[in-house]
Design a protein around this motif. Structure first.
Motif, PDB file in Angstrom:
ATOM      1  N   PRO A 190       0.826  -1.212   0.000  1.00 54.77           N
ATOM      2  CA  PRO A 190       0.000   0.000   0.000  1.00 54.77           C
ATOM      3  C   PRO A 190       0.858   1.259   0.000  1.00 54.77           C
ATOM      4  CG  PRO A 190       0.081  -0.928   2.190  1.00 54.77           C
ATOM      5  CD  PRO A 190       0.801  -1.892   1.284  1.00 54.77           C
ATOM      6  N   GLN A 191       0.426   2.248  -0.768  1.00 56.94           N
ATOM      7  CA  GLN A 191       1.058   3.568  -0.806  1.00 56.94           C
ATOM      8  C   GLN A 191      -0.044   4.599  -0.712  1.00 56.94           C
ATOM      9  OE1 GLN A 191       4.480   4.301  -1.163  1.00 56.94           O
ATOM     10  NE2 GLN A 191       4.698   2.116  -0.750  1.00 56.94           N
ATOM     11  N   ILE A 192       0.181   5.646   0.054  1.00 56.69           N
ATOM     12  CA  ILE A 192      -0.834   6.667   0.240  1.00 56.69           C
ATOM     13  C   ILE A 192      -0.324   7.990  -0.294  1.00 56.69           C
ATOM     14  CG2 ILE A 192      -0.067   7.249   2.563  1.00 56.69           C
ATOM     15  CD1 ILE A 192      -3.082   7.556   3.254  1.00 56.69           C
ATOM     16  N   SER A 193      -1.211   8.752  -0.918  1.00 55.76           N
ATOM     17  CA  SER A 193      -0.902  10.089  -1.395  1.00 55.76           C
ATOM     18  C   SER A 193      -2.198  10.876  -1.401  1.00 55.76           C
ATOM     19  CB  SER A 193      -0.289  10.041  -2.792  1.00 55.76           C
ATOM     20  OG  SER A 193       0.106  11.338  -3.190  1.00 55.76           O
ATOM     21  N   GLY A 194      -2.219  11.948  -0.635  1.00 55.32           N
ATOM     22  CA  GLY A 194      -3.443  12.732  -0.537  1.00 55.32           C
ATOM     23  C   GLY A 194      -4.572  11.874   0.003  1.00 55.32           C
ATOM     24  N   ARG A 195      -5.677  11.881  -0.674  1.00 58.64           N
ATOM     25  CA  ARG A 195      -6.840  11.113  -0.221  1.00 58.64           C
ATOM     26  C   ARG A 195      -6.867   9.696  -0.771  1.00 58.64           C
ATOM     27  NH1 ARG A 195     -11.685  14.074  -3.546  1.00 58.64           N
ATOM     28  NH2 ARG A 195     -12.756  12.096  -3.604  1.00 58.64           N
ATOM     29  N   TYR A 196      -5.846   9.295  -1.536  1.00 64.45           N
ATOM     30  CA  TYR A 196      -5.855   8.006  -2.228  1.00 64.45           C
ATOM     31  C   TYR A 196      -4.873   7.005  -1.629  1.00 64.45           C
ATOM     32  CZ  TYR A 196      -8.394  10.761  -5.599  1.00 64.45           C
ATOM     33  OH  TYR A 196      -9.315  11.567  -6.184  1.00 64.45           O
ATOM     34  N   ILE A 197      -5.278   5.743  -1.650  1.00 67.43           N
ATOM     35  CA  ILE A 197      -4.426   4.629  -1.265  1.00 67.43           C
ATOM     36  C   ILE A 197      -4.407   3.678  -2.451  1.00 67.43           C
ATOM     37  CG2 ILE A 197      -4.074   2.707   0.313  1.00 67.43           C
ATOM     38  CD1 ILE A 197      -5.723   4.294   2.372  1.00 67.43           C
ATOM     39  N   VAL A 198      -3.223   3.384  -2.964  1.00 70.93           N
ATOM     40  CA  VAL A 198      -3.081   2.447  -4.068  1.00 70.93           C
ATOM     41  C   VAL A 198      -2.378   1.206  -3.522  1.00 70.93           C
ATOM     42  CG1 VAL A 198      -0.894   3.419  -4.875  1.00 70.93           C
ATOM     43  CG2 VAL A 198      -2.389   2.246  -6.491  1.00 70.93           C
ATOM     44  N   PHE A 199      -2.757   0.036  -4.035  1.00 73.88           N
ATOM     45  CA  PHE A 199      -2.173  -1.206  -3.532  1.00 73.88           C
ATOM     46  C   PHE A 199      -2.368  -2.316  -4.553  1.00 73.88           C
ATOM     47  CE2 PHE A 199      -6.209  -3.278  -2.403  1.00 73.88           C
ATOM     48  CZ  PHE A 199      -7.066  -2.182  -2.351  1.00 73.88           C
ATOM     49  N   GLY A 200      -1.606  -3.395  -4.361  1.00 81.53           N
ATOM     50  CA  GLY A 200      -1.778  -4.597  -5.164  1.00 81.53           C
ATOM     51  C   GLY A 200      -2.635  -5.582  -4.396  1.00 81.53           C
ATOM     52  N   SER A 201      -3.373  -6.428  -5.138  1.00 80.54           N
ATOM     53  CA  SER A 201      -4.217  -7.417  -4.468  1.00 80.54           C
ATOM     54  C   SER A 201      -4.516  -8.565  -5.420  1.00 80.54           C
ATOM     55  CB  SER A 201      -5.530  -6.767  -4.015  1.00 80.54           C
ATOM     56  OG  SER A 201      -6.357  -7.739  -3.402  1.00 80.54           O
ATOM     57  N   ASP A 202      -4.733  -9.727  -4.825  1.00 83.04           N
ATOM     58  CA  ASP A 202      -5.110 -10.892  -5.641  1.00 83.04           C
ATOM     59  C   ASP A 202      -6.582 -11.225  -5.474  1.00 83.04           C
ATOM     60  OD1 ASP A 202      -5.134 -11.920  -3.088  1.00 83.04           O
ATOM     61  OD2 ASP A 202      -3.781 -13.577  -3.510  1.00 83.04           O
ATOM     62  N   ARG A 203      -7.401 -10.228  -5.185  1.00 81.58           N
ATOM     63  CA  ARG A 203      -8.823 -10.471  -4.916  1.00 81.58           C
ATOM     64  C   ARG A 203      -9.602 -10.950  -6.142  1.00 81.58           C
ATOM     65  NH1 ARG A 203     -10.700  -4.848  -2.384  1.00 81.58           N
ATOM     66  NH2 ARG A 203      -8.831  -5.201  -1.158  1.00 81.58           N
ATOM     67  N   GLU A 204      -9.066 -10.824  -7.344  1.00 80.49           N
ATOM     68  CA  GLU A 204      -9.732 -11.348  -8.555  1.00 80.49           C
ATOM     69  C   GLU A 204      -9.036 -12.616  -9.053  1.00 80.49           C
ATOM     70  OE1 GLU A 204     -12.522 -10.254 -10.095  1.00 80.49           O
ATOM     71  OE2 GLU A 204     -12.765  -8.740  -8.514  1.00 80.49           O
ATOM     72  N   GLY A 205      -8.199 -13.219  -8.233  1.00 80.43           N
ATOM     73  CA  GLY A 205      -7.511 -14.441  -8.627  1.00 80.43           C
ATOM     74  C   GLY A 205      -6.198 -14.199  -9.349  1.00 80.43           C
ATOM     75  N   ARG A 206      -5.815 -12.959  -9.525  1.00 79.81           N
ATOM     76  CA  ARG A 206      -4.524 -12.578 -10.104  1.00 79.81           C
ATOM     77  C   ARG A 206      -4.088 -11.281  -9.414  1.00 79.81           C
ATOM     78  NH1 ARG A 206      -8.587 -11.015 -13.718  1.00 79.81           N
ATOM     79  NH2 ARG A 206      -8.524  -8.799 -14.166  1.00 79.81           N
ATOM     80  N   GLN A 207      -2.833 -10.960  -9.498  1.00 81.42           N
ATOM     81  CA  GLN A 207      -2.347  -9.781  -8.780  1.00 81.42           C
ATOM     82  C   GLN A 207      -2.542  -8.529  -9.624  1.00 81.42           C
ATOM     83  OE1 GLN A 207       1.047 -10.428  -6.360  1.00 81.42           O
ATOM     84  NE2 GLN A 207       1.780  -8.349  -6.684  1.00 81.42           N
ATOM     85  N   ASP A 208      -3.457  -7.660  -9.175  1.00 83.21           N
ATOM     86  CA  ASP A 208      -3.816  -6.437  -9.884  1.00 83.21           C
ATOM     87  C   ASP A 208      -3.571  -5.211  -9.011  1.00 83.21           C
ATOM     88  OD1 ASP A 208      -4.706  -7.834 -12.125  1.00 83.21           O
ATOM     89  OD2 ASP A 208      -6.762  -7.969 -11.385  1.00 83.21           O
ATOM     90  N   ILE A 209      -3.787  -4.038  -9.611  1.00 81.80           N
ATOM     91  CA  ILE A 209      -3.655  -2.761  -8.910  1.00 81.80           C
ATOM     92  C   ILE A 209      -5.047  -2.224  -8.588  1.00 81.80           C
ATOM     93  CG2 ILE A 209      -2.821  -0.380  -9.087  1.00 81.80           C
ATOM     94  CD1 ILE A 209      -0.588  -2.510  -8.920  1.00 81.80           C
ATOM     95  N   TYR A 210      -5.199  -1.687  -7.370  1.00 81.51           N
ATOM     96  CA  TYR A 210      -6.459  -1.111  -6.915  1.00 81.51           C
ATOM     97  C   TYR A 210      -6.201   0.277  -6.344  1.00 81.51           C
ATOM     98  CZ  TYR A 210      -8.493  -5.722  -7.402  1.00 81.51           C
ATOM     99  OH  TYR A 210      -8.933  -6.909  -7.914  1.00 81.51           O
ATOM    100  N   LEU A 211      -7.198   1.162  -6.478  1.00 82.50           N
ATOM    101  CA  LEU A 211      -7.114   2.521  -5.948  1.00 82.50           C
ATOM    102  C   LEU A 211      -8.316   2.756  -5.048  1.00 82.50           C
ATOM    103  CD1 LEU A 211      -5.584   5.245  -6.034  1.00 82.50           C
ATOM    104  CD2 LEU A 211      -7.098   5.903  -7.918  1.00 82.50           C
TER     105      LEU A 211
END
Length: 179
Positions: free
Chosen positions: A51-72
Motif C-alpha cells: 500500500p502507498q498513500i498520497s493525498g486522499r488516495y491509497i493504491v495497492f496490489g491485491s489478488d482479490r480477482e484471482g490474479r495480482q492487480d492494482i487497486y485505488l
C-alpha cells in the motif's frame, strides 16, 4: 509582583500541559477502514500488498480477482475507484504509487518473465510502458505528488541505480551536486 510571576508560570505550565495532552489525543490515530468480504472495499480477505498513500488516495496490489492487480481506494469517499484498462490477465502487477490527485499511477508489471514500469493515466484511461526499451531490470517505482516525475531502480551489470524520468518516459537532466 511575586504573585504575577507565579501566575505567569501557572499559565505557562497550563498552556504547555494543554498542548501536550491535545497533541497526544490526535497523533497517532488509527483509521478504521471498512472490511468487505466481497472485495469491494479497502480491506478484504485477499492478499493486499504494497500500500502507498498520497493525498486522499491509497493504491495497492491485491489478488482479490484471482490474479495480482492494482487497486485505488478513495479515502474521502470510502470506496474503490474503477481503473479500466490498467490490469491485464497476463501481467502480475506490484509496487504501485499514486500522484496526490489520484490521476497517475505507476507500478511494476511482470509479463513473460520481464518486469517493466507502467504509467496509468486515469483521466484518459491509457496505460503506457515507460521502460520498454530499457535494457535493465527495474523495480520500486515512485511518482511525484504532481505526477510529472517518476523514479525507480534500474539494475544492470550488477549495480542498481536510480532513474528519474518524466511522464513521457524521457530522462530528466538533473545536474550533479557540486561537493
Amino acid at each position: 509582583m511575586q504573585f504575577k510571576i507565579i501566575n505567569r508560570f501557572f499559565y505557562l505550565g497550563a498552556i504547555v500541559l494543554s498542548g501536550t495532552l491535545s497533541s497526544c489525543s490526535v497523533y497517532p490515530r488509527i483509521l478504521n477502514f471498512p472490511y468487505d468480504p466481497g472485495g469491494r472495499s479497502l480491506n478484504s480477505p485477499a492478499g493486499d500488498i504494497n500500500p502507498q498513500i498520497s493525498g486522499r488516495y491509497i493504491v495497492f496490489g491485491s489478488d482479490r480477482e484471482g490474479r495480482q492487480d492494482i487497486y485505488l481506494y478513495d479515502n474521502q469517499d470510502r470506496r474503490l475507484i474503477d481503473l479500466p484498462g490498467i490490469n491485464a490477465l497476463d501481467t502480475i502487477a506490484s509496487h504501485p504509487a499514486v500522484s496526490q490527485d489520484g490521476n497517475y499511477i505507476v507500478f511494476c508489471g511482470s509479463r513473460e518473465g520481464r518486469t517493466d514500469i507502467y504509467l496509468y493515466n486515469r483521466p484518459t484511461r491509457q496505460l503506457r510502458n515507460l521502460t520498454e526499451s530499457l535494457k535493465a531490470e527495474v523495480r520500486n517505482p515512485t511518482i511525484s505528488a504532481d505526477g510529472n516525475t517518476i523514479s525507480f531502480e534500474a539494475g544492470a551489470q550488477g549495480q542498481w541505480n536510480i532513474m528519474v524520468i518524466d511522464r513521457t518516459g524521457n530522462g530528466l537532466n538533473i545536474p550533479d551536486v557540486l561537493r
